[in-house]
Design a protein around this motif. Structure first.
Motif, short mmCIF file in Angstrom:
data_model
loop_
_atom_site.label_atom_id
_atom_site.label_comp_id
_atom_site.label_asym_id
_atom_site.label_seq_id
_atom_site.Cartn_x
_atom_site.Cartn_y
_atom_site.Cartn_z
N ILE A 119 -13.04 -2.80 7.60
CA ILE A 119 -13.00 -3.17 6.18
C ILE A 119 -14.02 -2.35 5.37
N TYR A 120 -15.19 -2.06 5.98
CA TYR A 120 -16.17 -1.22 5.26
C TYR A 120 -15.54 0.11 4.88
N VAL A 121 -14.82 0.69 5.86
CA VAL A 121 -14.19 1.99 5.59
C VAL A 121 -13.10 1.84 4.54
N LEU A 122 -12.30 0.80 4.69
CA LEU A 122 -11.19 0.62 3.75
C LEU A 122 -11.70 0.38 2.33
N ALA A 123 -12.83 -0.32 2.21
CA ALA A 123 -13.37 -0.60 0.87
C ALA A 123 -13.69 0.70 0.15
N GLY A 124 -14.13 1.69 0.90
CA GLY A 124 -14.46 2.97 0.26
C GLY A 124 -13.38 4.00 0.42
N PHE A 125 -12.15 3.55 0.57
CA PHE A 125 -11.11 4.50 0.94
C PHE A 125 -10.77 5.48 -0.18
N LYS A 126 -10.93 5.06 -1.40
CA LYS A 126 -10.71 5.99 -2.52
C LYS A 126 -11.97 6.81 -2.67
N ARG A 127 -12.21 7.71 -1.74
CA ARG A 127 -13.56 8.24 -1.60
C ARG A 127 -13.94 9.19 -2.73
N GLN A 128 -12.95 9.58 -3.56
CA GLN A 128 -13.31 10.42 -4.70
C GLN A 128 -13.87 9.58 -5.85
N SER A 139 0.80 -1.22 0.00
CA SER A 139 0.00 0.00 0.00
C SER A 139 0.83 1.28 0.00
N VAL A 140 2.05 1.23 0.56
CA VAL A 140 2.72 2.49 0.89
C VAL A 140 2.90 3.39 -0.33
N HIS A 141 3.15 2.84 -1.48
CA HIS A 141 3.27 3.69 -2.67
C HIS A 141 2.01 3.67 -3.53
N TYR A 142 1.13 2.74 -3.21
CA TYR A 142 -0.13 2.69 -3.95
C TYR A 142 -1.01 3.88 -3.58
N LEU A 143 -1.07 4.18 -2.28
CA LEU A 143 -1.98 5.23 -1.81
C LEU A 143 -1.68 6.58 -2.45
N PRO A 144 -0.41 7.07 -2.39
CA PRO A 144 -0.17 8.38 -3.02
C PRO A 144 -0.55 8.39 -4.49
N SER A 145 -0.24 7.30 -5.20
CA SER A 145 -0.54 7.30 -6.63
C SER A 145 -2.04 7.30 -6.88
N GLN A 146 -2.83 6.83 -5.92
CA GLN A 146 -4.27 6.83 -6.07
C GLN A 146 -4.91 8.05 -5.41
N ARG A 147 -4.04 8.96 -4.92
CA ARG A 147 -4.48 10.21 -4.28
C ARG A 147 -5.44 9.93 -3.13
N CYS A 148 -5.11 8.96 -2.35
CA CYS A 148 -5.95 8.72 -1.18
C CYS A 148 -5.05 8.39 0.00
N GLU A 149 -3.98 9.18 0.14
CA GLU A 149 -3.05 8.85 1.20
C GLU A 149 -3.44 9.55 2.50
N TRP A 150 -4.25 8.86 3.27
CA TRP A 150 -4.59 9.37 4.60
C TRP A 150 -4.07 8.37 5.61
N GLY A 151 -3.52 8.90 6.70
CA GLY A 151 -2.79 8.03 7.64
C GLY A 151 -3.63 6.98 8.31
N GLU A 152 -4.93 7.24 8.46
CA GLU A 152 -5.74 6.27 9.20
C GLU A 152 -5.87 4.94 8.45
N TYR A 153 -5.50 4.98 7.18
CA TYR A 153 -5.52 3.74 6.39
C TYR A 153 -4.80 2.61 7.13
N TYR A 154 -3.56 2.94 7.59
CA TYR A 154 -2.75 1.88 8.19
C TYR A 154 -3.36 1.39 9.50
N SER A 155 -3.89 2.32 10.30
CA SER A 155 -4.45 1.82 11.56
C SER A 155 -5.71 1.01 11.28
N LEU A 156 -6.43 1.37 10.22
CA LEU A 156 -7.61 0.56 9.88
C LEU A 156 -7.20 -0.85 9.48
N VAL A 157 -6.10 -0.94 8.71
CA VAL A 157 -5.62 -2.27 8.33
C VAL A 157 -5.25 -3.06 9.59
#
Lengths: 659, 518
Positions: free
Chosen positions: B144-153, B96-114
């Motif tokens: 997981i519900y939150v993570l599924a919609g993480f690319k919220r744009q 994920s670490v480089h996937y998130l910035p490239s998908q423009r959804c790099e918010w830190g809570e991602y990792y704690s959700l995982v």
């Protein structure tokens, strides 16, 4: 002490692998000197290690194991990556690493200008690793690992110059034909595994099939039919790897590879794997007279068949290739008549003189700028004195002139065959009576002996034809090559000289006695009960046969009869055409097997690929997706409900069933 | 007490890591990339993995304090699940670490959700009580519900999250309903107590209702047909690494929880004598799931949807392992093949999704087969790893997937309580169908010219993620010894059977320690 000796096996097997890994991964950046060192030193050290292990064994110590890894340990199946050094594997290891090392050194000179030098050495080392797995493995699975590994390396090295389509195709042909054999081998192995209840280790197998087991009736196989089937399946594998009828067709084409490869893989080591395998499992094959007779017959037929083709070939390497097929036929004749020691003896001497001949031919081809047609050479003894002398020694050795290595080993095989034929009252017991074996097939083995003698005549003739046409008579090639030959350097000449010495003294090594411990009791009895009176009769005959062959070759190609060969060729043009074209076997296979397969493949392509996949699949799938898309658009809002409804329907069905 | 806390360390560490990185994110410079939070999470999860390894090596532990012991079981079964979940979480984070910035959804809570999702999964597999399991399930599901919609744009992501949430809530309803019936029938939610109760009393109508409810609830989480319909939509809309976490982690946890619940609590002979035992239901579900999943996977054009249907079909194969398992003395004794299969499947799918993650660009993903064309020429290593994952999912040696199938099928054929030969035959036919669409990926990667330039993420940690997964898949397939031994340990070395908490000690919870310690 014992610990050190056991770990020697690790060095022998895995050092070449290390070389292959270093050269394969980093060879491009390492520079030629390092690649040469890594490639040759790993094999050289393995040879020295093998010598130490052999000395240990020779001093009367017991054969020993070395366990590398507990490979599979699941349920009743236990397979170890384990190596076993006994009299047979010691001999094979010495031949493989010794001859292998010489050929590595020769390659330094021969391949010096190739752009993929490192790749060549990586493959060659990988081959050594696979071959050592094959001969040193202590069970069938490790042998199979090596068996497949050498096939792969053979494919890679035949197609080494893959830019050339024909050479790449030759590699493929070798691979495919070998796969057919491997298929048989696999079936045989699985059958054996099944009946031996998962036993793969040779020693355990041997005790399972031992005399005692037979006598008390605990033999795993009660019917001789099954054991015959297993042996024949394994023999199919041997046919593929060791180029016997009907699977020999790949070996002549395999000459497309670099010549040292032909010497190493297609003469000295890999192609003898079948002989090794049958000798290793002699306790099994001795239980099936039918399989043994089949092996002997196929061997003898291959010997004569390939020898006749060799008489008319023009390509120096093709002559040697058919000669190899023919000599392998001898070895199979030997194992087929139960003369395992003699066969392995011939395997060893053949490794010496055939490697010598191939390397010699390599030196000739190198000097002649890649020319391979012997009728465009001639008089080369002036240009290449050392190559000439060593090649002559190799030729004499293969022709069966007394005092040279090939004479003794060929003699031992024919002696085994003829001896078995005349021994009708051997007092051997067993459920299938070895005396019956000898009795039923007695006459047949005499015929095979005669076939072997005729093949020996052909061998002496075509080898001296090759020698005379190449090194004597007048030069018939182009001037440039004659004026500027590539003279072989020391790296090429020293291996030739060492192999020449071995081709002389190799015959004095008592291989049959050395191998006695690994033979099962029936096989030992068979050897002991040979009629010795016959050898006195056989030896003069075979010496005469060799002399006739040599003199005939001299007469027809150097002496007064020089016009006769072309006269024969024109008068008996049909016969010449048939033999020159290798009895049209390739064409036969092409017509009967390759073409039908291609037609079926084409049909499948049209039906399955064009109609089913392209039509229904590729064009149908977008249609399905489009329809699905339309449906999804139609029920965009209701989709989640739909999913929920599906769940409820599922629930309803469950309720229905559980009620 | 202290010993118990030490034994609970895998869970505690994961919990602390999750909270810690949440705080880290709060104090981090919002303009800076969040990559380091991912690395901190990986290190924390690795520590938890080490703790799990230590406990597994000791062969599972017994919790001494009754309030822990009634809620959690740390047997090899659970620890095997811990290890698998942690590995999947680590690989997901690395991918994920480089996937998130490239998908423009790099918010830190991602990792704690995982991390929290992983914690939930771990609680699920270690639960000794249905309520604990439910809590674990919800910790996991909400994350997981939150993570599924993480690319919220992205509208697809929102659609995925909403669908997953609605249907998940629906399925949870069934689970709670089932739980209520369990409590009503037995007066307890502790698995061992429930088992003891049903060993003495005929489950009757209660049994039927409970089994139906549980099957629907678990069927949703493992995506068994016909409770699978959310899967392709959700996998497609979720970030690719999260799809990997769902396929590899959520499903593993759900399967292990399912195995424990059904084999422990409903494993008694009386459940076999219901009108149709749950084994027979799973038998038919397995056939349906494999077949429908495979057939729909064949027609997919999008690789993520294909992988989703493939994960559905794999749920069918894993169900065979469940059907083949026997429960002995109230302890869950599954065939070792089930565990090996889960390992092979989880690592292959998380790896495959990690490779697929490479194919994103600027907040957009379009992972059709066409975009894979010529992939091998530009990303030789990634393509090679993908070949390994596809081979493993298809069940081609020498990968772990082959051995997993082999072991599950052998377990099934060796089962004495049911004739599973037809099931195995269906599975073999399905495996052959599966080869088609897995090979299709390889064909596109190696044999098609790229149609147009497509952007890919070049990321070392992502490479490490799928490289490691591929390595494990090949090593487990070639040298399966150790893994088979671990699987067997997870299957049979179940101390919960030894420590079977007596009904008395559970009902008065603060009872003396002595009743549970043995």
């Amino acid at each position: 002490m014992s610990l050190q000796v056991e770990s020697l096996l690790g060095i022998i097997v895995f050092l070449p692998l290390l070389g292959a890994v270093i050269n394969g991964l980093a060879g491009k950046k390492l520079g030629k000197g390092v690649v040469t060192f890594v490639g040759c030193a790993t094999v050289g050290v393995a040879f020295v290690a093998a010598l130490f292990a052999w000395l240990h064994l020779k001093s009367g110590q017991q054969p020993f194991h070395w366990l590398a890894w507990n490979w599979i340990d699941a349920g009743s199946l236990h397979v170890n990556l384990e190596y076993y050094f006994d009299h047979l594997s010691a001999l094979m290891t010495l031949v493989v690493t010794g001859v292998g090392f010489l050929i590595h050194v020769f390659s330094v000179g021969y391949m010096g200008e190739d752009k993929s030098y490192y790749r060549y050495f990586a493959y060659l080392n990988l081959f050594m690793f696979s071959m050592l797995n094959l001969v040193l493995g202590s069970n069938m699975v490790v042998m199979f690992l090596g068996w497949e590994g050498v096939g792969l390396c053979s494919y890679l090295l035949i197609g080494f110059w893959f830019d050339d389509d024909l050479k790449a195709q030759a590699g493929q042909k070798a691979f495919i034909v070998n796969r057919i054999g491997d298929f048989g081998f696999l079936i045989g192995m699985f059958l054996l595994l099944f009946y031996a209840d998962g036993t793969v280790d040779y020693l355990q197998l041997q005790s399972l099939f031992s005399d005692q087991a037979r006598e008390v009736g605990t033999l795993p196989l009660r019917d001789s039919l099954t054991i015959t089937a297993i042996c024949l399946c394994l023999f199919v594998g041997a046919c593929g790897k060791s180029a016997q009828i009907p699977l020999y067709v790949w070996l002549p084409d395999a000459m497309a590879g670099p010549t040292p490869v032909s010497a190493l893989i297609h003469a000295a080591t890999m192609v003898t794997a079948g002989v090794y395998m049958i000798t290793r499992l002699n306790f099994l094959f001795m239980l099936s007279p039918i399989a043994m007779a089949t092996i002997a017959t196929v061997g003898a037929l291959t010997a004569i068949f390939a020898a006749t083709i060799g008489i008319v070939q023009r390509d120096i390497k093709k002559v040697l290739a058919y000669s190899t097929v023919s000599q392998l036929g001898y070895m199979f004749l030997g194992v087929g008549v139960g003369a395992f020691g003699a066969s392995v003896f011939h395997l060893m001497t053949h490794a010496f003189f055939k490697a010598l001949l191939f390397l010699g031919s390599g030196a000739v081809i190198h000097a002649m700028h890649g020319e391979q047609d012997i009728f465009k050479m001639g008089n080369l003894r002036k240009l290449l004195p050392i190559t000439h002398i060593t090649f002559l020694i190799g030729t004499i050795a293969i022709a069966g002139v007394p005092g040279f290595a090939g004479f003794f080993s060929k003699e031992a095989i024919l002696h085994g065959s003829a001896g078995l034929g005349l021994t009708t009252d051997v007092a051997l017991t067993g459920p299938w009576g070895l005396s019956e074996y000898a009795g039923v097939f007695a006459g047949w083995f005499q015929v095979l002996t005669v076939v072997g003698l005729v093949a020996a005549l052909c061998t002496a003739f075509y080898m001296f034809r090759l020698y005379f046409v190449t090194f004597w008579t007048d030069y018939r090639g182009d001037r440039h090559s004659w004026d500027h030959p590539h003279k072989p350097g020391f790296a090429m000449e020293i291996p030739l000289m060492v192999l020449a010495v071995l081709s002389i003294v190799g015959g004095y090594f008592p291989v049959s006695d050395w191998l006695a411990p690994i033979l099962s009791r029936p096989a030992q009895l068979l050897v002991e009960n040979h009629d010795s009176a016959l050898s006195h009769m056989l030896m003069p005959i075979s010496i005469t046969v060799a002399c006739i062959g040599i003199v005939a070759a001299w007469f027809l190609y150097v002496g007064p009869g020089r016009r006769l060969p072309s006269l024969f060729a024109s008068r008996l043009s049909w016969l010449h055409t048939v033999v020159f074209n290798k009895y049209f076997v390739d064409e036969l296979y092409h017509g009967m097997i390759v073409r039908p397969v291609q037609v079926v493949a084409q049909a499948l392509f049209l039906v399955v690929d064009r109609v089913v996949i392209d039509g229904i699949g590729v064009r149908g799938a977008p249609w399905v997706v489009a329809m699905t898309g339309r449906m999804i658009r139609f029920v965009q809002n209701g989709e989640v409900q739909r999913y929920a409804v599906a769940m409820v329907v599922g629930l309803a069905v469950l309720v229905y069933f559980l009620k | 007490m202290a010993a118990d806390l030490a034994h609970l360390s895998p869970l505690l560490i994961v919990c602390c890591v999750g909270l810690g990185i949440l705080l880290l994110d709060v104090f981090a410079d919002p303009k800076q990339p969040k990559t380091f939070i991912g690395y901190v999470a990986v290190v924390g999860l690795l520590v938890a993995l080490a703790a799990t390894g230590w406990l597994f090596a000791t062969g599972g532990v017994l919790l001494t304090q009754p309030y822990f012991a009634v809620a959690l079981t740390l047997d090899p079964f659970a620890l095997f699940g811990f290890a698998l979940i942690l590995v999947v979480a680590i690989l997901t984070t690395l991918a994920s670490v480089h996937y998130l910035p490239s998908q423009r959804c790099e918010w830190g809570e991602y990792y704690s959700l995982v991390v929290f999702a992983s914690l939930g999964m771990m609680v699920m597999v270690a639960a000794a009580d249905l309520i604990t399991m439910f809590v674990g399930l919800e910790i996991m599901s909400v994350a997981i519900y939150v993570l599924a919609g993480f690319k919220r744009q992205s509208p697809f992501a929102i659609e995925a999250a909403m669908k997953y949430f609605f249907l998940g809530a629906f399925a949870t309803g069934f689970l709670l309903y089932g739980l209520a019936f369990v409590y009503g029938a037995t007066g307890s939610t502790n698995l061992n107590v429930v088992a003891e109760h049903f060993a003495k009393n005929d489950p009757g109508l209660y049994g039927i209702v409970i089994v139906i409810m549980m099957i629907v609830a678990f069927g949703f989480k493992i995506a068994a047909v016909p409770f699978h319909m959310w899967t392709p939509d959700v996998y497609e809309g979720s970030p690719s690494p999260i799809a990997g976490l769902m396929a590899g982690g959520v499903k593993t946890a759900a399967f292990l929880a399912l195995a424990r619940v059904f084999l422990t609590a409903f494993g008694g002979a009386d459940f076999e004598n219901l009108a149709i035992s749950w084994r027979e239901v799973f038998y038919w579900l397995a056939i349906l799931t494999m077949t429908v999943g495979n057939i729909l996977a064949v027609v997919q054009q999008n690789v993520k949807r294909m992988l989703a249907y493939s994960s559905i079909s794999h749920a069918g194969y894993i169900l065979i392992g469940i059907v083949a398992s026997r429960s002995v003395d109230g302890g869950a004794v599954a065939g070792s093949g089930l565990f090996f299969y889960l390992l092979a499947y989880a690592l292959s799918s998380v790896g495959a999704f990690a490779v697929v993650s490479m194919l994103g660009k600027d907040g957009e993903e379009d992972i059709t087969y066409g975009n894979l064309a010529g992939f091998a020429y530009r990303h030789g290593f990634a393509a090679l790893c993908m070949v390994i994952f596809m081979a493993s999912l298809a069940g081609i040696p020498p990968t772990a997937g082959f051995l997993g199938k082999y072991l599950v099928f052998t377990d099934a054929l060796a089962a004495t309580h049911m004739n599973l030969l037809p099931l195995v035959l269906v599975a073999v036919v399905n495996s052959m169908i599966g080869v088609y669409y897995y090979l299709k990926v390889i064909v596109f990667m190696y044999m098609r010219e790229p149609r147009r330039e497509f952007e890919t993420i070049r990321s070392v940690p992502m490479g490490i993620a799928f490289g490691l997964a591929a390595l494990v898949v090949v090593v487990c397939g070639s040298f399966p010894d150790t893994t088979i031994r671990w699987s067997a340990k997870a299957a049979t070395g179940n101390p919960s059977a030894d420590s079977a908490i007596s009904a008395a000690s559970v009902i008065d919870v603060p009872a003396p320690v002595a009743t549970t310690a043995k």
